[in-house]
Design an enzyme around this catalytic site. Structure first.
Site, PDB file in Angstrom:
ATOM      1  N   CYS A   1       0.966  -1.435   0.070  1.00  0.00           N
ATOM      2  CA  CYS A   1       0.095  -0.103   0.003  1.00  0.00           C
ATOM      3  C   CYS A   1       0.830   1.252   0.007  1.00  0.00           C
ATOM      4  O   CYS A   1       0.483   2.307  -0.635  1.00  0.00           O
ATOM      5  CB  CYS A   1      -0.944   0.075   1.205  1.00  0.00           C
ATOM      6  SG  CYS A   1      -0.227  -0.337   2.743  1.00  0.00           S
TER       7      CYS A   1
ATOM      8  N   HIS B 220      -2.102   0.480   7.085  1.00  0.00           N
ATOM      9  CA  HIS B 220      -2.379   0.815   5.633  1.00  0.00           C
ATOM     10  C   HIS B 220      -2.202   2.233   5.473  1.00  0.00           C
ATOM     11  O   HIS B 220      -1.875   2.897   6.432  1.00  0.00           O
ATOM     12  CB  HIS B 220      -4.064   0.567   5.525  1.00  0.00           C
ATOM     13  CG  HIS B 220      -4.289   0.676   3.859  1.00  0.00           C
ATOM     14  ND1 HIS B 220      -3.848  -0.146   3.258  1.00  0.00           N
ATOM     15  CD2 HIS B 220      -5.344   1.272   3.331  1.00  0.00           C
ATOM     16  CE1 HIS B 220      -4.513  -0.054   1.830  1.00  0.00           C
ATOM     17  NE2 HIS B 220      -5.392   0.948   2.182  1.00  0.00           N
TER      18      HIS B 220
ATOM     19  N   ASP C   3      -7.987   5.634  -2.195  1.00  0.00           N
ATOM     20  CA  ASP C   3      -7.138   4.691  -1.749  1.00  0.00           C
ATOM     21  C   ASP C   3      -6.737   3.891  -2.935  1.00  0.00           C
ATOM     22  O   ASP C   3      -7.491   3.061  -3.569  1.00  0.00           O
ATOM     23  CB  ASP C   3      -7.945   3.524  -0.952  1.00  0.00           C
ATOM     24  CG  ASP C   3      -6.989   2.572  -0.426  1.00  0.00           C
ATOM     25  OD1 ASP C   3      -5.966   2.464  -0.754  1.00  0.00           O
ATOM     26  OD2 ASP C   3      -7.658   1.894   0.564  1.00  0.00           O
TER      27      ASP C   3
END
Length: 666
Positions: free
Chosen positions: A419, A463, A479
């Site tokens: 991520c 994350h 995201d």
């Protein structure tokens, strides 16, 4: 087997049992001690066991003293101190091991046992889980058994009986310990106060991010915090736990934007829609200052015993690191607009990029911008996400190493990342196209336990995502990982990663991740039990004690008086029970032991049956001639002592004879 029993004299048996107890005491420390200490301790135990088995003399003092001094010096060289938790426990472990080689009198045995009790307690400084507590309880029984063994002056009961006696001692002490735990005034702090180095190995989110930072943290299955919602639990894709906002970028590492002295704080404009969602968080000790709150946190967050600060970026942190488990309440708005209508000049710091770094990425940004010259921030964002989605990018927990131009290497080379790779590359591209953007780190998702209703957020849920700013909508969450691995956001990390291929573990892990499987249900029940242990044992602080006693007082009057009365009643009941169980004299005790022995063989004495009638019935029971003779002699002698007359000297000798006959009657 008989030859083995004959070789094992009482001294050898007692010493070997003590070594087993010492091994159980020392075993939990092997997980955190340096390898050389564990190896030296193991060698010492084996050395002592060999000396006991072979009947050799213990090593002389002139040999033990240099070894002990060298070990202490090595502890100092390893830890650079002799103080603190780790160094102190290491020295205690070595002292316990060396003390096993220096037992010359009963006083040394007592010192060794009491030192073992203390070292056993130090294991709680490292682990306070349910398995750890069960291991300590089992070790305590074995240690008490070893202590009993060398206190007998006559014949020693069988090991099974000694173990049962030690277990009974622990069971009898348990109610008293529970009452003291509930009612004794508690001090502020955790169940076990820890020295300053106790949290040296704890990890959490850092205030910087580089390639590999979060992927390393995501391999930890340790809980970061647990959440109980006062209402419906939001969907998985809504669970973004905001922690740290990163804006400074040097070409490889993202860090927080430093606040310039004298610069007035911006007024945080929040447009919240709908009712706030209330929840309770149990935060694990992490030795960090940053909180992770559900976006977007409503004002008014308070932590007991902690001073809180917030920032312009809606970050929340404590003044001091969190070194113990904390519980607090918070609220969040899931539908919100942050800093909409802000002046564009205030966004300049979110547009900065380092010069001379990632040239291919900057060129790509210009191409995307030129392809849509009139596009707004949202259209440009969609173009970047479409590239991630369609150009062969993959999501992996083990991305390859990147060079100086890390974003270039990722976008045009490896195309594989975690991520932080996608969030960082996305923000660089957006800034290069003139859109204010920043990286946000925290946690995403969590696992809802259907047994107790708690949502567990683990370190593996760490994350990174991005935010872009437009004058109309303010900061909007984007995201980029969801464009490549939507399962990561919609379900969890395990679903987004490819299944492991080695050792046939894939079916087992798939079974564990299936909420309806028996393995998942077993895991949920254990997690709920562990959470209750944390809530009611490890977190039983003065506030919780006060609340519990107030509820108890509302029901029974004065709570402490009720507990004191209950304690006295329990002690009186225990004393009366022990008096009923205890024979009136030694003769009755031997006869009771004989009757229990025969009952285990299937020939129990009838309630009104005398010794002579019992003897007649025992003659018909299976057994050797020697056993029948011993039983007849035992009961005949008992009947004469119980119902006949005899002097004190003859009675003492007869009691000794009965004691010697008892093992022969089995």
């Amino acid at each position: 087997m008989k030859r083995f029993a004959l070789r094992l004299t009482r001294d050898k048996a007692d010493t070997l049992l003590l070594l087993v107890a010492a091994l159980m005491v020392l075993a939990p420390h092997a997980a955190h001690l340096p390898l050389w200490i564990s190896a030296l301790t193991g060698v010492t135990l084996l050395w002592r066991a060999a000396l006991t088995w072979l009947g050799k003399r213990l090593p002389p003092v002139w040999l033990l003293v240099p070894i002990a001094l060298a070990a202490m010096a090595s502890v100092y060289l390893t830890y650079r101190t002799l103080l603190g938790r780790d160094a102190g426990v290491a020295m205690l472990v070595l002292l316990l091991a060396f003390k096993l080689l220096e037992i010359h009198a009963k006083r040394d045995l007592f010192v060794l046992v009491f030192l073992s009790f203390f070292v056993l307690l130090t294991s709680f400084l490292y682990s306070q889980t349910i398995p750890s507590a069960l291991w300590v309880a089992l070790t305590l029984v074995v240690l008490l058994t070893a202590q009993q063994s060398f206190q007998y002056t006559g014949a020693v009961p069988p090991l099974r009986r000694r173990l049962r006696s030690a277990a009974m001692l622990c069971l009898l002490a348990a109610p008293l310990a529970a009452l003291l735990f509930i009612g004794f005034p508690r001090i502020q702090g955790p169940l076990w106060g820890l020295p300053g180095d106790a949290l040296g190995g704890k990890t959490g989110l850092s205030d910087s991010m580089a390639p590999g930072t979060l992927s390393s943290l995501a391999q930890s299955d340790e809980p970061a915090f647990r959440v109980r919602f006062f209402g419906a639990v939001p969907a998985q894709q809504q669970l973004y736990w905001r922690s740290i906002v990163l804006g400074d970028y040097d070409g490889r590492t993202w860090t927080r934007v430093p606040r310039k002295r004298g610069l007035q704080r911006l007024e945080i404009a929040i447009q919240a829609r709908g009712q706030p969602l209330r929840y309770e968080t149990t935060l694990e000790a992490s030795n960090t200052r940053w909180l992770a709150l559900l976006e977007l946190a409503a004002p008014g967050v308070q932590l007991p015993g902690q001073r809180l600060r917030d920032t312009d970026e809606m970050e929340w942190h404590t003044v001091d690191p969190v070194t113990q488990r904390l519980r607090f309440h918070a609220s969040a708005y899931l539908d919100f607009a942050l800093q909409a209508g802000e002046q564009p000049q205030h966004m300049a710091r979110w547009l900065e990029l380092p010069a001379g770094v990632n040239p291919r990425t900057l060129a790509l940004a210009q191409q995307l911008r030129a392809a849509q010259p009139n596009a707004g921030a949202q259209q440009l964002s969609n173009a970047v996400l479409a590239r991630f989605r369609t150009q062969g990018y993959s999501y992996t927990l083990e991305p390859p190493l990147l060079g100086r131009d890390a974003v270039d290497d990722f976008l045009f080379g490896s195309k594989a990342g975690f991520c932080e790779h996608y969030a960082g590359a996305y923000v660089v591209l957006m800034r290069a196209m003139g859109v204010a953007a920043r990286v946000v780190t925290g946690y995403q998702g969590g696992e809802l336990n259907p047994v107790d209703g708690y949502l567990t957020v683990r370190q593996s849920d760490a994350h990174a995502w991005a935010e872009i700013w437009t004058p109309q909508a303010g900061w909007q969450r984007v995201d980029p990982t969801a464009a490549v691995a939507p399962e990561r956001v919609q379900r969890n990390l395990a679903r987004a990663l490819p299944p492991p291929s080695g050792f046939g573990l894939a079916p087992l892990l798939e079974l564990q991740n299936d909420p309806g499987s028996w393995l998942a249900q077993l895991r949920y029940n254990y997690a709920a039990l562990n959470n209750s242990w944390n809530q009611w044992v490890l977190d039983y602080n003065p506030d919780k004690q006060r609340s519990f006693l107030e509820e108890l007082g509302a029901t029974f009057g004065n709570a402490r008086s009720a507990l004191a009365a209950l304690l006295v009643a329990a002690l009186v009941a225990l004393w009366r029970w022990r008096q009923q169980q205890r024979p009136t004299d030694a003769l009755d005790g031997l006869y009771a032991a004989f009757c229990r022995q025969q009952a285990r063989r299937g020939v129990a004495r009838l309630p009104a049956e005398g010794p002579h009638s019992y003897a007649a019935r025992l003659r018909a029971a299976p057994g050797s001639a020697a056993q029948h003779a011993a039983r007849d002699q035992f009961l005949h002698l008992y009947g004469g002592l119980k119902y006949g007359a005899g002097g004190t000297e003859s009675r003492s000798a007869s009691l000794a004879t009965l004691k010697n006959l008892l093992p022969l009657c089995r």
